[in-house]
Design a protein around this motif. Structure first.
Motif, PDB file in Angstrom:
ATOM      1  N   MET A  87     -11.582 -35.391 -39.530  1.00 37.70           N
ATOM      2  CA  MET A  87     -11.049 -34.004 -38.487  1.00 37.70           C
ATOM      3  C   MET A  87     -11.179 -32.385 -38.671  1.00 37.70           C
ATOM      4  SD  MET A  87      -8.274 -34.881 -36.884  1.00 37.70           S
ATOM      5  CE  MET A  87      -7.341 -34.084 -35.910  1.00 37.70           C
ATOM      6  N   TYR A  88     -11.256 -31.591 -37.706  1.00 39.90           N
ATOM      7  CA  TYR A  88     -12.050 -30.631 -37.993  1.00 39.90           C
ATOM      8  C   TYR A  88     -10.215 -29.921 -38.474  1.00 39.90           C
ATOM      9  CZ  TYR A  88      -9.740 -30.669 -32.849  1.00 39.90           C
ATOM     10  OH  TYR A  88      -9.172 -30.352 -32.556  1.00 39.90           O
ATOM     11  N   ARG A  89     -10.985 -28.442 -38.539  1.00 34.20           N
ATOM     12  CA  ARG A  89     -10.181 -27.411 -39.106  1.00 34.20           C
ATOM     13  C   ARG A  89      -9.788 -25.656 -37.766  1.00 34.20           C
ATOM     14  NH1 ARG A  89     -14.592 -26.283 -43.444  1.00 34.20           N
ATOM     15  NH2 ARG A  89     -14.644 -24.221 -41.721  1.00 34.20           N
ATOM     16  N   ALA A  90      -8.344 -25.877 -37.854  1.00 33.71           N
ATOM     17  CA  ALA A  90      -8.458 -24.685 -36.472  1.00 33.71           C
ATOM     18  C   ALA A  90      -9.482 -23.294 -36.604  1.00 33.71           C
ATOM     19  CB  ALA A  90      -6.721 -24.312 -37.197  1.00 33.71           C
ATOM     20  N   GLY A  91     -10.077 -23.311 -37.969  1.00 32.21           N
ATOM     21  CA  GLY A  91     -10.937 -22.246 -38.033  1.00 32.21           C
ATOM     22  C   GLY A  91     -12.758 -22.558 -36.809  1.00 32.21           C
ATOM     23  N   ASP A  92     -12.410 -23.862 -37.067  1.00 33.34           N
ATOM     24  CA  ASP A  92     -14.045 -24.456 -36.128  1.00 33.34           C
ATOM     25  C   ASP A  92     -13.262 -24.636 -35.137  1.00 33.34           C
ATOM     26  OD1 ASP A  92     -14.852 -26.025 -38.812  1.00 33.34           O
ATOM     27  OD2 ASP A  92     -13.599 -27.873 -38.634  1.00 33.34           O
ATOM     28  N   GLN A  93     -12.010 -24.295 -34.110  1.00 29.65           N
ATOM     29  CA  GLN A  93     -12.085 -23.999 -32.821  1.00 29.65           C
ATOM     30  C   GLN A  93     -12.188 -23.225 -32.705  1.00 29.65           C
ATOM     31  OE1 GLN A  93      -8.586 -25.299 -31.501  1.00 29.65           O
ATOM     32  NE2 GLN A  93      -9.530 -26.054 -29.529  1.00 29.65           N
ATOM     33  N   LEU A  94     -11.794 -21.578 -33.028  1.00 30.34           N
ATOM     34  CA  LEU A  94     -12.344 -20.323 -33.020  1.00 30.34           C
ATOM     35  C   LEU A  94     -14.060 -20.174 -33.387  1.00 30.34           C
ATOM     36  CD1 LEU A  94      -9.080 -18.929 -34.518  1.00 30.34           C
ATOM     37  CD2 LEU A  94      -9.625 -18.960 -31.931  1.00 30.34           C
ATOM     38  N   ALA A  95     -13.921 -21.209 -33.831  1.00 32.82           N
ATOM     39  CA  ALA A  95     -15.573 -20.856 -34.436  1.00 32.82           C
ATOM     40  C   ALA A  95     -16.567 -21.236 -33.118  1.00 32.82           C
ATOM     41  CB  ALA A  95     -16.216 -21.071 -35.645  1.00 32.82           C
ATOM     42  N   ASN A  96     -15.796 -21.912 -32.608  1.00 29.88           N
ATOM     43  CA  ASN A  96     -16.560 -22.838 -31.094  1.00 29.88           C
ATOM     44  C   ASN A  96     -16.580 -22.260 -30.449  1.00 29.88           C
ATOM     45  OD1 ASN A  96     -19.512 -24.603 -32.997  1.00 29.88           O
ATOM     46  ND2 ASN A  96     -16.696 -25.021 -34.336  1.00 29.88           N
ATOM     47  N   GLU A  97     -15.815 -21.426 -29.598  1.00 30.15           N
ATOM     48  CA  GLU A  97     -15.133 -21.408 -28.698  1.00 30.15           C
ATOM     49  C   GLU A  97     -15.768 -20.725 -27.348  1.00 30.15           C
ATOM     50  OE1 GLU A  97     -12.492 -17.872 -26.986  1.00 30.15           O
ATOM     51  OE2 GLU A  97     -12.407 -18.375 -28.488  1.00 30.15           O
ATOM     52  N   GLU A  98     -17.395 -20.805 -27.670  1.00 33.18           N
ATOM     53  CA  GLU A  98     -18.034 -20.745 -26.494  1.00 33.18           C
ATOM     54  C   GLU A  98     -18.608 -22.697 -25.943  1.00 33.18           C
ATOM     55  OE1 GLU A  98     -22.865 -20.314 -27.810  1.00 33.18           O
ATOM     56  OE2 GLU A  98     -21.465 -19.096 -29.357  1.00 33.18           O
ATOM     57  N   TRP A  99     -18.732 -23.291 -27.498  1.00 38.16           N
ATOM     58  CA  TRP A  99     -18.959 -24.796 -27.204  1.00 38.16           C
ATOM     59  C   TRP A  99     -17.672 -25.217 -26.531  1.00 38.16           C
ATOM     60  CZ3 TRP A  99     -23.732 -26.106 -27.016  1.00 38.16           C
ATOM     61  CH2 TRP A  99     -24.316 -25.226 -27.843  1.00 38.16           C
ATOM     62  N   ILE A 100     -16.547 -25.105 -26.821  1.00 35.39           N
ATOM     63  CA  ILE A 100     -15.598 -25.668 -25.875  1.00 35.39           C
ATOM     64  C   ILE A 100     -15.093 -24.890 -24.602  1.00 35.39           C
ATOM     65  CG2 ILE A 100     -13.059 -25.873 -26.037  1.00 35.39           C
ATOM     66  CD1 ILE A 100     -13.459 -24.695 -29.185  1.00 35.39           C
ATOM     67  N   GLU A 101     -16.005 -23.999 -24.092  1.00 32.78           N
ATOM     68  CA  GLU A 101     -15.512 -23.877 -23.062  1.00 32.78           C
ATOM     69  C   GLU A 101     -17.020 -24.423 -22.668  1.00 32.78           C
ATOM     70  OE1 GLU A 101     -16.820 -19.351 -22.490  1.00 32.78           O
ATOM     71  OE2 GLU A 101     -14.035 -19.101 -23.678  1.00 32.78           O
ATOM     72  N   ALA A 102     -17.733 -25.434 -22.981  1.00 28.19           N
ATOM     73  CA  ALA A 102     -19.037 -25.633 -22.394  1.00 28.19           C
ATOM     74  C   ALA A 102     -18.407 -26.721 -22.153  1.00 28.19           C
ATOM     75  CB  ALA A 102     -20.203 -25.625 -22.889  1.00 28.19           C
ATOM     76  N   ILE A 103     -17.779 -27.192 -22.870  1.00 31.61           N
ATOM     77  CA  ILE A 103     -16.812 -28.759 -22.795  1.00 31.61           C
ATOM     78  C   ILE A 103     -16.434 -28.663 -21.594  1.00 31.61           C
ATOM     79  CG2 ILE A 103     -15.159 -30.388 -23.644  1.00 31.61           C
ATOM     80  CD1 ILE A 103     -16.560 -29.241 -26.555  1.00 31.61           C
ATOM     81  N   GLU A 104     -15.314 -27.594 -21.628  1.00 30.95           N
ATOM     82  CA  GLU A 104     -14.798 -27.426 -19.885  1.00 30.95           C
ATOM     83  C   GLU A 104     -15.594 -26.793 -19.021  1.00 30.95           C
ATOM     84  OE1 GLU A 104     -11.465 -27.631 -19.559  1.00 30.95           O
ATOM     85  OE2 GLU A 104     -11.181 -28.037 -21.824  1.00 30.95           O
ATOM     86  N   ALA A 105     -16.630 -26.934 -18.651  1.00 32.19           N
ATOM     87  CA  ALA A 105     -17.468 -26.575 -17.817  1.00 32.19           C
ATOM     88  C   ALA A 105     -18.212 -27.751 -16.948  1.00 32.19           C
ATOM     89  CB  ALA A 105     -18.481 -25.360 -18.067  1.00 32.19           C
ATOM     90  N   VAL A 106     -18.531 -28.660 -18.280  1.00 34.33           N
ATOM     91  CA  VAL A 106     -19.472 -29.853 -18.182  1.00 34.33           C
ATOM     92  C   VAL A 106     -17.878 -30.740 -17.538  1.00 34.33           C
ATOM     93  CG1 VAL A 106     -19.718 -32.100 -19.086  1.00 34.33           C
ATOM     94  CG2 VAL A 106     -20.766 -29.770 -19.575  1.00 34.33           C
ATOM     95  N   ALA A 107     -17.177 -30.862 -17.690  1.00 34.86           N
ATOM     96  CA  ALA A 107     -15.968 -31.782 -17.573  1.00 34.86           C
ATOM     97  C   ALA A 107     -15.283 -31.189 -16.174  1.00 34.86           C
ATOM     98  CB  ALA A 107     -14.716 -31.321 -18.609  1.00 34.86           C
ATOM     99  N   ASP A 108     -15.426 -30.514 -15.299  1.00 31.42           N
ATOM    100  CA  ASP A 108     -14.837 -29.378 -14.361  1.00 31.42           C
ATOM    101  C   ASP A 108     -16.340 -30.107 -13.429  1.00 31.42           C
ATOM    102  OD1 ASP A 108     -12.945 -28.056 -15.248  1.00 31.42           O
ATOM    103  OD2 ASP A 108     -14.411 -26.066 -15.449  1.00 31.42           O
TER     104      ASP A 108
END
Length: 102
Positions: A1-22
């Motif tokens: 599992m991950y911490r909530a801070g991990d999501q904020l610290a990796n926002e650019e990568w989460i956006e990249a996941i969204e772009a790939v998913a699109d």
């Protein structure tokens, strides 16, 4: 599992996941699973993150029942098919799912 801070610290990568998913026309469940898998398996090295991202999207789609080919995911994530092939099972199992028996 991950911490909530991990999501904020990796926002650019989460956006990249969204772009790939699109690019792959994935639904919300697949996107959410991919993000969870990625954040639960964060590599330390930046160069490894793109590979984990691609494998996470593949796993997220697989778990959500929106299976895409390794080649399609690799192309959408700008990695080689071999990158996805070598990483997805390990990520799937580390996340608590069993690999399919194809």
């Amino acid at each position: 599992m991950y911490r909530a801070g991990d999501q904020l610290a990796n926002e650019e990568w989460i956006e990249a996941i969204e772009a790939v998913a699109d690019r792959l026309d994935l639904g919300e469940t697949a996107r959410s699973r991919a993000t969870d898998v990625f954040l639960s398996n964060l590599p330390d090295e930046k160069r490894s993150k793109q590979a984990v991202l691609a494998a996470s999207v593949y796993v997220g789609a697989l778990v959500a029942g929106e299976r895409r080919s390794q080649s399609a995911v690799a192309e959408a994530a700008d990695v080689s098919r071999l990158t996805v092939q070598q990483r997805w099972k390990e990520l799937l199992e580390e996340t608590g799912f069993d690999a399919p028996e194809w």
